[in-house]
Design a protein around this motif. Structure first.
Motif, PDB file in Angstrom:
ATOM      1  N   TYR A 149      -1.216  -9.184  -2.226  1.00 36.54           N
ATOM      2  CA  TYR A 149      -0.279  -8.147  -1.779  1.00 36.54           C
ATOM      3  C   TYR A 149       1.164  -8.584  -2.025  1.00 36.54           C
ATOM      4  CZ  TYR A 149       2.229  -4.937   1.282  1.00 36.54           C
ATOM      5  OH  TYR A 149       3.097  -3.999   1.778  1.00 36.54           O
ATOM      6  N   CYS A 150       1.449  -9.863  -1.779  1.00 33.78           N
ATOM      7  CA  CYS A 150       2.797 -10.390  -2.005  1.00 33.78           C
ATOM      8  C   CYS A 150       3.222 -10.161  -3.454  1.00 33.78           C
ATOM      9  CB  CYS A 150       2.819 -11.875  -1.657  1.00 33.78           C
ATOM     10  SG  CYS A 150       4.394 -12.707  -1.939  1.00 33.78           S
ATOM     11  N   LEU A 156      -1.980  -3.712 -12.257  1.00 39.00           N
ATOM     12  CA  LEU A 156      -3.426  -3.860 -12.278  1.00 39.00           C
ATOM     13  C   LEU A 156      -3.781  -4.910 -11.236  1.00 39.00           C
ATOM     14  CD1 LEU A 156      -6.287  -3.483 -13.554  1.00 39.00           C
ATOM     15  CD2 LEU A 156      -5.677  -5.347 -15.119  1.00 39.00           C
ATOM     16  N   GLY A 157      -4.488  -4.499 -10.188  1.00 36.86           N
ATOM     17  CA  GLY A 157      -4.927  -5.432  -9.166  1.00 36.86           C
ATOM     18  C   GLY A 157      -6.301  -5.970  -9.508  1.00 36.86           C
ATOM     19  N   VAL A 158      -6.526  -7.240  -9.193  1.00 38.44           N
ATOM     20  CA  VAL A 158      -7.810  -7.856  -9.523  1.00 38.44           C
ATOM     21  C   VAL A 158      -8.269  -8.741  -8.375  1.00 38.44           C
ATOM     22  CG1 VAL A 158      -6.660  -9.763 -10.736  1.00 38.44           C
ATOM     23  CG2 VAL A 158      -9.060  -9.245 -11.236  1.00 38.44           C
ATOM     24  N   GLY A 159      -9.572  -8.668  -8.078  1.00 32.98           N
ATOM     25  CA  GLY A 159     -10.124  -9.506  -7.022  1.00 32.98           C
ATOM     26  C   GLY A 159     -11.115  -8.731  -6.181  1.00 32.98           C
ATOM     27  N   PRO A 160     -11.623  -9.367  -5.128  1.00 32.38           N
ATOM     28  CA  PRO A 160     -12.586  -8.704  -4.241  1.00 32.38           C
ATOM     29  C   PRO A 160     -11.949  -7.534  -3.507  1.00 32.38           C
ATOM     30  CG  PRO A 160     -11.892 -10.809  -3.332  1.00 32.38           C
ATOM     31  CD  PRO A 160     -11.352 -10.749  -4.720  1.00 32.38           C
ATOM     32  N   ASP A 212      -5.998  -1.707   2.173  1.00 34.45           N
ATOM     33  CA  ASP A 212      -5.411  -0.388   1.928  1.00 34.45           C
ATOM     34  C   ASP A 212      -4.010  -0.486   1.343  1.00 34.45           C
ATOM     35  OD1 ASP A 212      -7.685   0.826   2.876  1.00 34.45           O
ATOM     36  OD2 ASP A 212      -6.879   1.219   4.882  1.00 34.45           O
ATOM     37  N   GLU A 213      -3.211  -1.452   1.832  1.00 39.73           N
ATOM     38  CA  GLU A 213      -1.836  -1.567   1.348  1.00 39.73           C
ATOM     39  C   GLU A 213      -1.796  -2.039  -0.104  1.00 39.73           C
ATOM     40  OE1 GLU A 213      -2.300  -5.079   4.349  1.00 39.73           O
ATOM     41  OE2 GLU A 213      -3.148  -3.080   4.014  1.00 39.73           O
ATOM     42  N   GLU A 214      -2.788  -2.810  -0.515  1.00 38.61           N
ATOM     43  CA  GLU A 214      -2.869  -3.235  -1.916  1.00 38.61           C
ATOM     44  C   GLU A 214      -3.275  -2.065  -2.806  1.00 38.61           C
ATOM     45  OE1 GLU A 214      -4.101  -7.916  -1.134  1.00 38.61           O
ATOM     46  OE2 GLU A 214      -5.662  -6.378  -1.279  1.00 38.61           O
ATOM     47  N   LEU A 215      -4.272  -1.315  -2.361  1.00 32.89           N
ATOM     48  CA  LEU A 215      -4.709  -0.146  -3.135  1.00 32.89           C
ATOM     49  C   LEU A 215      -3.599   0.877  -3.282  1.00 32.89           C
ATOM     50  CD1 LEU A 215      -8.366   0.735  -2.060  1.00 32.89           C
ATOM     51  CD2 LEU A 215      -7.523   0.131  -4.341  1.00 32.89           C
TER      52      LEU A 215
END
Length: 233
Positions: free
Chosen positions: A177-178, A191-195, A199-202
Protein backbone atom coordinates in the motif's frame (compact mmCIF):
# COMPACT_ATOMS: atom_id res chain seq x y z
CA UNK A 1 -9.36 1.84 -14.16
CA UNK A 2 -10.30 -1.72 -14.93
CA UNK A 3 -7.74 -4.42 -15.62
CA UNK A 4 -9.07 -4.91 -19.17
CA UNK A 5 -8.24 -1.26 -19.88
CA UNK A 6 -4.73 -1.68 -18.57
CA UNK A 7 -4.16 -4.74 -20.77
CA UNK A 8 -5.21 -2.84 -23.87
CA UNK A 9 -2.57 -0.16 -23.23
CA UNK A 10 1.18 0.03 -23.84
CA UNK A 11 3.03 2.11 -21.23
CA UNK A 12 5.83 4.43 -22.31
CA UNK A 13 7.92 3.15 -19.37
CA UNK A 14 7.56 0.72 -16.48
CA UNK A 15 8.81 1.40 -12.95
CA UNK A 16 9.16 -1.56 -10.60
CA UNK A 17 9.30 -1.68 -6.85
CA UNK A 18 12.00 -4.12 -5.69
CA UNK A 19 11.26 -5.70 -2.28
CA UNK A 20 8.37 -8.10 -2.56
CA UNK A 21 7.87 -7.27 -6.25
CA UNK A 22 11.10 -8.33 -7.93
CA UNK A 23 13.15 -9.75 -5.07
CA UNK A 24 11.73 -11.99 -2.34
CA UNK A 25 13.38 -9.93 0.38
CA UNK A 26 10.37 -9.25 2.62
CA UNK A 27 11.31 -12.47 4.40
CA UNK A 28 14.73 -10.95 5.07
CA UNK A 29 13.22 -7.74 6.48
CA UNK A 30 11.01 -9.83 8.76
CA UNK A 31 13.93 -11.88 10.04
CA UNK A 32 16.10 -8.78 10.48
CA UNK A 33 13.37 -7.06 12.50
CA UNK A 34 12.94 -10.15 14.66
CA UNK A 35 16.69 -10.35 15.32
CA UNK A 36 16.90 -6.70 16.35
CA UNK A 37 13.83 -6.73 18.58
CA UNK A 38 14.92 -10.01 20.17
CA UNK A 39 18.17 -8.30 21.08
CA UNK A 40 16.11 -5.84 23.11
CA UNK A 41 14.12 -8.63 24.77
CA UNK A 42 11.01 -8.25 22.61
CA UNK A 43 8.94 -10.58 20.48
CA UNK A 44 7.78 -9.22 17.12
CA UNK A 45 4.00 -8.60 17.03
CA UNK A 46 2.15 -10.78 14.52
CA UNK A 47 0.94 -7.78 12.50
CA UNK A 48 4.23 -5.88 12.52
CA UNK A 49 5.34 -7.05 9.06
CA UNK A 50 2.11 -5.85 7.46
CA UNK A 51 2.22 -2.54 9.35
CA UNK A 52 5.75 -1.75 8.16
CA UNK A 53 5.62 -3.29 4.65
CA UNK A 54 7.09 -0.89 2.11
CA UNK A 55 8.16 1.72 4.66
CA UNK A 56 11.58 3.33 4.40
CA UNK A 57 14.04 1.56 6.67
CA UNK A 58 14.59 4.70 8.77
CA UNK A 59 10.86 4.89 9.53
CA UNK A 60 10.84 1.19 10.36
CA UNK A 61 13.79 1.74 12.71
CA UNK A 62 11.95 4.60 14.40
CA UNK A 63 8.85 2.44 14.96
CA UNK A 64 10.98 -0.38 16.35
CA UNK A 65 12.72 2.05 18.70
CA UNK A 66 9.37 3.13 20.13
CA UNK A 67 8.20 -0.49 20.44
CA UNK A 68 11.34 -1.44 22.37
CA UNK A 69 10.79 1.44 24.78
CA UNK A 70 14.07 3.10 23.80
CA UNK A 71 14.80 6.80 23.60
CA UNK A 72 14.34 8.61 20.29
CA UNK A 73 18.09 9.18 20.21
CA UNK A 74 18.65 5.44 19.83
CA UNK A 75 16.72 5.23 16.56
CA UNK A 76 19.89 5.53 14.46
CA UNK A 77 21.44 2.65 16.38
CA UNK A 78 18.36 0.44 15.87
CA UNK A 79 18.19 1.34 12.17
CA UNK A 80 21.88 0.50 11.71
CA UNK A 81 21.36 -2.88 13.37
CA UNK A 82 18.33 -3.52 11.16
CA UNK A 83 20.28 -2.73 7.98
CA UNK A 84 23.28 -4.79 9.04
CA UNK A 85 21.14 -7.90 9.59
CA UNK A 86 19.19 -7.28 6.38
CA UNK A 87 22.27 -6.87 4.19
CA UNK A 88 23.79 -10.09 5.51
CA UNK A 89 20.56 -12.05 5.01
CA UNK A 90 20.07 -10.78 1.44
CA UNK A 91 23.69 -11.49 0.51
CA UNK A 92 23.37 -15.04 1.82
CA UNK A 93 20.13 -15.88 -0.01
CA UNK A 94 18.99 -13.54 -2.82
CA UNK A 95 15.78 -14.92 -4.37
CA UNK A 96 13.55 -13.47 -7.08
CA UNK A 97 9.77 -13.42 -6.81
CA UNK A 98 8.19 -16.13 -9.02
CA UNK A 99 7.52 -14.75 -12.50
CA UNK A 100 9.53 -11.56 -11.93
CA UNK A 101 12.58 -12.41 -14.03
CA UNK A 102 10.57 -13.42 -17.09
CA UNK A 103 8.24 -10.42 -16.80
CA UNK A 104 11.19 -8.02 -16.62
CA UNK A 105 12.74 -9.57 -19.72
CA UNK A 106 9.44 -9.43 -21.64
CA UNK A 107 8.68 -5.82 -20.75
CA UNK A 108 12.23 -4.66 -21.52
CA UNK A 109 11.46 -5.50 -25.16
CA UNK A 110 8.89 -2.72 -25.47
CA UNK A 111 9.56 -0.12 -22.74
CA UNK A 112 12.42 1.39 -20.75
CA UNK A 113 12.45 0.07 -17.18
CA UNK A 114 13.46 1.61 -13.86
CA UNK A 115 13.31 0.67 -10.19
CA UNK A 116 11.87 2.91 -7.45
CA UNK A 117 12.67 1.49 -4.02
CA UNK A 118 12.80 2.51 -0.38
CA UNK A 119 15.78 0.16 0.14
CA UNK A 120 19.44 1.25 0.18
CA UNK A 121 20.88 1.42 -3.35
CA UNK A 122 23.62 -1.12 -2.66
CA UNK A 123 21.08 -3.72 -1.53
CA UNK A 124 18.85 -3.18 -4.57
CA UNK A 125 21.71 -3.26 -7.06
CA UNK A 126 23.39 -6.26 -5.46
CA UNK A 127 20.22 -8.33 -5.40
CA UNK A 128 19.26 -7.47 -8.98
CA UNK A 129 22.81 -8.11 -10.17
CA UNK A 130 22.89 -11.56 -8.58
CA UNK A 131 19.52 -12.29 -10.22
CA UNK A 132 20.87 -11.19 -13.61
CA UNK A 133 18.30 -8.39 -13.85
CA UNK A 134 20.31 -5.22 -13.21
CA UNK A 135 21.24 -4.58 -16.89
CA UNK A 136 17.56 -4.33 -17.84
CA UNK A 137 17.02 -1.14 -15.83
CA UNK A 138 17.89 2.35 -17.04
CA UNK A 139 18.06 3.65 -13.47
CA UNK A 140 17.68 2.64 -9.83
CA UNK A 141 16.00 5.40 -7.82
CA UNK A 142 16.10 5.42 -4.01
CA UNK A 143 15.46 8.16 -1.43
CA UNK A 144 18.26 10.63 -0.80
CA UNK A 145 18.74 14.19 0.40
CA UNK A 146 16.46 15.47 -2.37
CA UNK A 147 14.00 12.57 -2.79
CA UNK A 148 11.56 11.68 -0.04
CA UNK A 149 10.78 7.98 0.53
CA UNK A 150 7.50 6.31 -0.33
CA UNK A 151 4.61 6.99 0.29
CA UNK A 152 5.67 10.41 -1.01
CA UNK A 153 5.77 10.48 -4.84
CA UNK A 154 9.38 11.60 -5.31
CA UNK A 155 11.05 8.31 -6.25
CA UNK A 156 8.39 7.50 -8.83
CA UNK A 157 8.55 10.97 -10.35
CA UNK A 158 12.34 10.68 -10.59
CA UNK A 159 12.13 7.20 -12.12
CA UNK A 160 9.69 8.40 -14.79
CA UNK A 161 12.06 11.28 -15.63
CA UNK A 162 14.96 8.84 -15.88
CA UNK A 163 12.96 6.86 -18.43
CA UNK A 164 12.15 10.02 -20.38
CA UNK A 165 8.38 9.69 -20.01
CA UNK A 166 5.60 11.68 -18.29
CA UNK A 167 4.26 9.86 -15.21
CA UNK A 168 0.77 9.66 -16.72
CA UNK A 169 1.97 7.27 -19.44
CA UNK A 170 4.09 5.11 -17.09
CA UNK A 171 3.13 1.93 -15.28
CA UNK A 172 4.19 1.19 -11.69
CA UNK A 173 4.44 -2.40 -10.47
CA UNK A 174 3.97 -2.60 -6.70
CA UNK A 175 3.12 -5.00 -3.89
CA UNK A 176 2.51 -2.70 -0.89
CA UNK A 177 0.00 0.00 0.00
CA UNK A 178 2.88 2.37 0.82
CA UNK A 179 4.32 1.92 -2.68
CA UNK A 180 0.96 2.00 -4.45
CA UNK A 181 0.17 5.27 -2.68
CA UNK A 182 3.53 6.70 -3.80
CA UNK A 183 3.01 5.71 -7.43
CA UNK A 184 -0.59 6.93 -7.45
CA UNK A 185 0.42 10.30 -5.99
CA UNK A 186 3.05 10.58 -8.74
CA UNK A 187 0.37 10.04 -11.38
CA UNK A 188 1.43 6.60 -12.64
CA UNK A 189 -1.02 3.82 -13.42
CA UNK A 190 -0.52 0.91 -11.04
CA UNK A 191 -0.29 -2.85 -11.41
CA UNK A 192 -0.60 -4.43 -7.97
CA UNK A 193 0.89 -7.85 -7.37
CA UNK A 194 0.68 -10.28 -4.48
CA UNK A 195 -1.82 -12.21 -2.35
CA UNK A 196 -5.35 -10.96 -1.69
CA UNK A 197 -5.14 -7.15 -1.50
CA UNK A 198 -6.83 -4.94 1.05
CA UNK A 199 -9.66 -2.63 -0.01
CA UNK A 200 -7.44 0.46 0.05
CA UNK A 201 -4.92 -1.25 -2.25
CA UNK A 202 -7.62 -2.34 -4.69
CA UNK A 203 -9.06 1.18 -4.73
CA UNK A 204 -5.76 2.66 -5.99
CA UNK A 205 -4.55 -0.13 -8.28
CA UNK A 206 -5.64 -0.20 -11.93
CA UNK A 207 -5.27 -3.98 -11.93
CA UNK A 208 -4.26 -6.64 -9.41
CA UNK A 209 -2.63 -10.02 -10.07
CA UNK A 210 -1.50 -12.65 -7.60
CA UNK A 211 1.77 -13.18 -9.48
CA UNK A 212 3.77 -11.68 -12.33
CA UNK A 213 3.46 -15.10 -13.95
CA UNK A 214 -0.29 -14.47 -14.37
CA UNK A 215 -1.24 -15.89 -17.78
CA UNK A 216 -3.18 -12.84 -18.98
CA UNK A 217 -0.40 -10.50 -17.86
CA UNK A 218 2.29 -12.55 -19.61
CA UNK A 219 0.18 -12.71 -22.79
CA UNK A 220 -0.17 -8.92 -22.67
CA UNK A 221 3.58 -8.43 -22.33
CA UNK A 222 4.27 -10.86 -25.16
CA UNK A 223 1.79 -9.08 -27.45
CA UNK A 224 3.28 -5.58 -27.13
CA UNK A 225 5.09 -4.21 -30.14
CA UNK A 226 8.85 -4.58 -29.50
CA UNK A 227 10.90 -1.38 -29.64
CA UNK A 228 14.21 -2.91 -28.55
CA UNK A 229 15.45 -3.68 -25.10
CA UNK A 230 16.56 -0.73 -23.02
CA UNK A 231 19.65 -2.27 -21.44
CA UNK A 232 21.99 -0.28 -19.22
CA UNK A 233 25.66 -0.70 -20.18
Amino acid sequence: MAGNSLLSWTPAAIVFDCDGTLMDSERHWEEARELVLRGYGMDTPDDFGERTKGLHFTECGRVMTEMAGLSAGQADQVTAQLLDHFRKLVAAAPVTIPGASEFVRLTADFAPLAVASNCPRDVVESGLAQAGLLPYFTDIVVPDATLRPKPDPDVYLAAARACGAPPSVCLAVEDSYCGILSASRAGLRVLGVGPAPRDEELALADMWVSTLADAALVAWAESREPVGACVRI
